[in-house]
Write an enzyme that holds these catalytic residues in place. Structure first.
Site, PDB file in Angstrom:
ATOM      1  N   GLY A 191       0.798  -1.237   0.000  1.00 28.70           N
ATOM      2  CA  GLY A 191       0.000   0.000   0.000  1.00 28.70           C
ATOM      3  C   GLY A 191       0.827   1.281   0.000  1.00 28.70           C
ATOM      4  CB  CYS A 194       1.417   0.005   3.582  1.00 27.44           C
ATOM      5  SG  CYS A 194       2.114  -1.508   4.142  1.00 27.44           S
TER       6      CYS A 194
HETATM    7  P1  5GP Z   1      -3.052   1.711  -1.934  1.00 28.26           P
HETATM    8  O1  5GP Z   1      -4.122   1.566  -2.961  1.00 28.26           O
HETATM    9  O2  5GP Z   1      -3.095   3.012  -1.233  1.00 28.26           O
HETATM   10  O3  5GP Z   1      -1.687   1.388  -2.483  1.00 28.26           O
HETATM   11  O4  5GP Z   1      -3.316   0.571  -0.846  1.00 28.26           O
HETATM   12  C1  5GP Z   1      -4.502   0.532  -0.110  1.00 28.26           C
HETATM   13  C2  5GP Z   1      -4.455  -0.611   0.868  1.00 28.26           C
HETATM   14  O5  5GP Z   1      -3.382  -0.448   1.814  1.00 28.26           O
HETATM   15  C3  5GP Z   1      -5.653  -0.714   1.774  1.00 28.26           C
HETATM   16  O6  5GP Z   1      -6.790  -1.224   1.123  1.00 28.26           O
HETATM   17  C4  5GP Z   1      -5.157  -1.582   2.898  1.00 28.26           C
HETATM   18  O7  5GP Z   1      -5.200  -2.945   2.598  1.00 28.26           O
HETATM   19  C5  5GP Z   1      -3.704  -1.177   2.996  1.00 28.26           C
HETATM   20  N1  5GP Z   1      -3.480  -0.283   4.152  1.00 28.26           N
HETATM   21  C6  5GP Z   1      -4.207   0.778   4.548  1.00 28.26           C
HETATM   22  N2  5GP Z   1      -3.674   1.363   5.643  1.00 28.26           N
HETATM   23  C7  5GP Z   1      -2.587   0.622   5.951  1.00 28.26           C
HETATM   24  C8  5GP Z   1      -1.624   0.701   6.991  1.00 28.26           C
HETATM   25  O8  5GP Z   1      -1.618   1.589   7.842  1.00 28.26           O
HETATM   26  N3  5GP Z   1      -0.675  -0.263   6.987  1.00 28.26           N
HETATM   27  C9  5GP Z   1      -0.646  -1.267   6.068  1.00 28.26           C
HETATM   28  N4  5GP Z   1       0.304  -2.205   6.161  1.00 28.26           N
HETATM   29  N5  5GP Z   1      -1.508  -1.343   5.042  1.00 28.26           N
HETATM   30  C10 5GP Z   1      -2.470  -0.421   5.001  1.00 28.26           C
END
Ligand code: 5GP
Length: 351
Positions: A191, A194
Site C-alpha cells: 500500500g 503502508c
Molecule cells: P493503496 O491503494 O493506497 O496502495 O493501498 C490501499 C491498501 O493499503 C488498503 O486497502 C489496505 O489494505 C492497505 N493499508 C491501509 N492502511 C494501511 C496501513 O496503515 N498499513 C498497512 N500495512 N496497510 C495499510
C-alpha cells in the site's frame, strides 16, 4: 531456513505485451462483470458491475465516495467508523445504493464481547438486507484467531458474500475460503501509506502474490481482490491480468472532494489505518498491539474523483483494446506479461 529462488514481481517489473485485436473501439469493451458467489452451495448471490473497490480507509471509504462510485457501478468498502445513524442518513437522504457498498466489520469482536463496530454492522445488515457484501480485514490475516473469526462471521451471516484478508500466499487463501470466505483480499505491504515491509521485513511483491492467490482461490470457486500497490491506471489492468477478480484502491482515490475531510491550503492528509495518525483519530487497537505500520502523507487536492475514475476506466478500456480483451473477465487470458527493467522514458522528468 529456506530461500525461494524465483524472483517475485511487482507491477513495476512487468508490462502487458500488445496483441492483435479485432476490437475496433474502446466503446466495444465491456468493463462490467457478472459474478456468482457460491459458498459451499449455501450462498448463491450474483453481482454485476465494474469490479473496482474503494478501500475502507479514512478519506477513501466514505459515503461521498460511494455516491460517485455507484454511478459507475463500482463498489465502496465503507469504513467501519460510521454509526448506524450515519448509515440511515446516507441511505435515506443521499440515495446510497445498497448494491454497491460493502459493510466492513472491525476485528474488535475478536477480543471483546459486544464490540461496538460489530454491533453496528449487524444492525446495518439487518435494516438493509439488500446489502450483499461483508468485509473483515486485519493487517495480518495469518493468525488462527482471525481464521476462527471468519468462521464465526460466516455462521452469523450465512447468506452474505464474505470478504476476508489480508493474506498474500496460496495456502492461506485456501484456508480463508475453506473457513467461509467467498472473496480473499490479497496484499501484505504494497500500500501507498503502508510501512509493513520496513517495519517487519514481511511481504510478497503484489503482482506475483496476486497470481498465486488467484490461482488458489479459483480452484476452490473463490475470488480474490488485489488490494494495494496500484499507482497508475496501468497497474489496475496488470492486477486484473494477474488474475484478480476485483481491484481495491486507496491512494489513487485519496485527496479528492469526496474524502469527507477538510483540505488545508489545497492539500489533504491521507494516512494508513495502522498509522499513528489513525490511532490518534480512532483510538488504539483493543488487543494492545502497538506496532505502527502505516504513515501519513499530505497530498495536493485532486478535485472530483469522477475525473480520476474516468481516467482509470479510460486506461482500462484502452488496455483491453491493445491486448484484445472484449470483457474485463477476458483480461487474464489475453495477458502476456513481459518482464522489464525500465517502464518509461523519463527524459523530461529530469529537467
Ligand atoms: P493503496 O491503494 O493506497 O496502495 O493501498 C490501499 C491498501 O493499503 C488498503 O486497502 C489496505 O489494505 C492497505 N493499508 C491501509 N492502511 C494501511 C496501513 O496503515 N498499513 C498497512 N500495512 N496497510 C495499510
Amino acid at each position: 531456513m529456506r530461500i525461494k529462488p524465483d524472483i517475485k514481481l511487482d507491477f513495476k517489473d512487468v508490462l502487458l505485451e500488445p496483441k492483435r485485436s479485432i476490437l475496433s473501439s474502446r466503446r466495444s469493451v465491456n468493463l462490467e462483470r457478472n459474478f456468482i458467489f457460491r459458498h459451499w452451495d449455501k450462498t448463491s448471490i450474483s453481482w454485476s458491475g465494474i469490479p473496482i473497490i474503494s478501500s475502507n480507509m479514512d478519506g477513501v471509504g466514505t459515503f461521498s465516495m460511494a455516491m460517485v462510485l455507484q454511478e459507475f457501478g463500482m463498489l465502496t468498502a465503507i469504513k467501519k467508523h460510521y454509526t448506524f445513524d450515519d448509515w440511515k442518513f446516507a441511505v435515506i437522504n443521499k440515495g446510497l445504493r445498497l448494491n454497491n457498498v460493502i459493510v466492513c466489520i472491525g476485528t474488535n469482536a475478536m477480543w471483546e464481547d459486544n464490540a461496538e463496530d460489530y454491533a453496528t454492522a449487524k444492525s446495518v445488515l439487518t435494516e438493509w438486507p439488500e446489502i450483499n457484501f461483508i468485509c473483515i480485514d486485519v493487517a495480518n490475516g495469518y493468525q488462527q484467531n482471525f481464521v476462527d473469526f471468519v468462521k464465526r462471521v460466516r455462521d452469523d451471516f450465512p447468506d452474505k458474500v464474505l470478504i476476508a484478508g489480508n493474506v498474500i500466499t496460496a495456502e492461506m487463501t485456501e484456508q480463508l475460503i475453506i473457513s467461509g470466505a467467498d472473496i480473499v483480499k490479497c496484499g501484505i505491504g504494497p500500500g501507498s501509506v503502508c510501512t509493513t515491509r520496513e517495519q517487519t521485513g514481511v511481504g510478497v511483491p503484489q503482482l506475483s502474490g496476486v497470481m498465486e492467490c488467484a490461482d488458489a482461490a479459483h480452484g476452490l470457486s473463490g475470488h480474490v481482490i488485489a488490494d494495494g500497490g496500484c499507482t497508475v491506471p496501468g497497474d489496475v489492468t496488470k492486477a486484473f491480468g494477474a488474475g484478480a477478480d476485483f481491484v481495491m484502491l486507496g491512494g489513487m482515490l485519496a485527496s479528492h472532494d469526496e474524502s469527507e475531510t477538510e483540505s488545508v491550503n489545497g492539500k489533504y492528509e491521507f494516512y494508513g489505518m495502522s498509522s499513528d495518525r489513525a490511532k490518534e483519530v480512532h483510538g488504539a487497537r483493543k488487543d494492545g498491539y502497538t506496532s505502527t505500520e502505516g504513515k501519513r502523507v499530505i497530498i495536493e487536492a485532486k478535485g472530483s474523483v469522477r475525473v480520476t475514475i474516468k481516467n482509470i476506466l479510460g486506461g482500462l478500456r484502452s488496455a483491453c483494446t491493445m491486448i484484445g480483451a472484449r470483457r474485463i473477465k477476458d483480461i487474464p487470458k489475453c495477458t502476456t506479461f513481459v518482464m522489464v527493467n525500465n517502464q518509461q522514458n523519463q527524459i523530461y522528468e529530469k529537467i
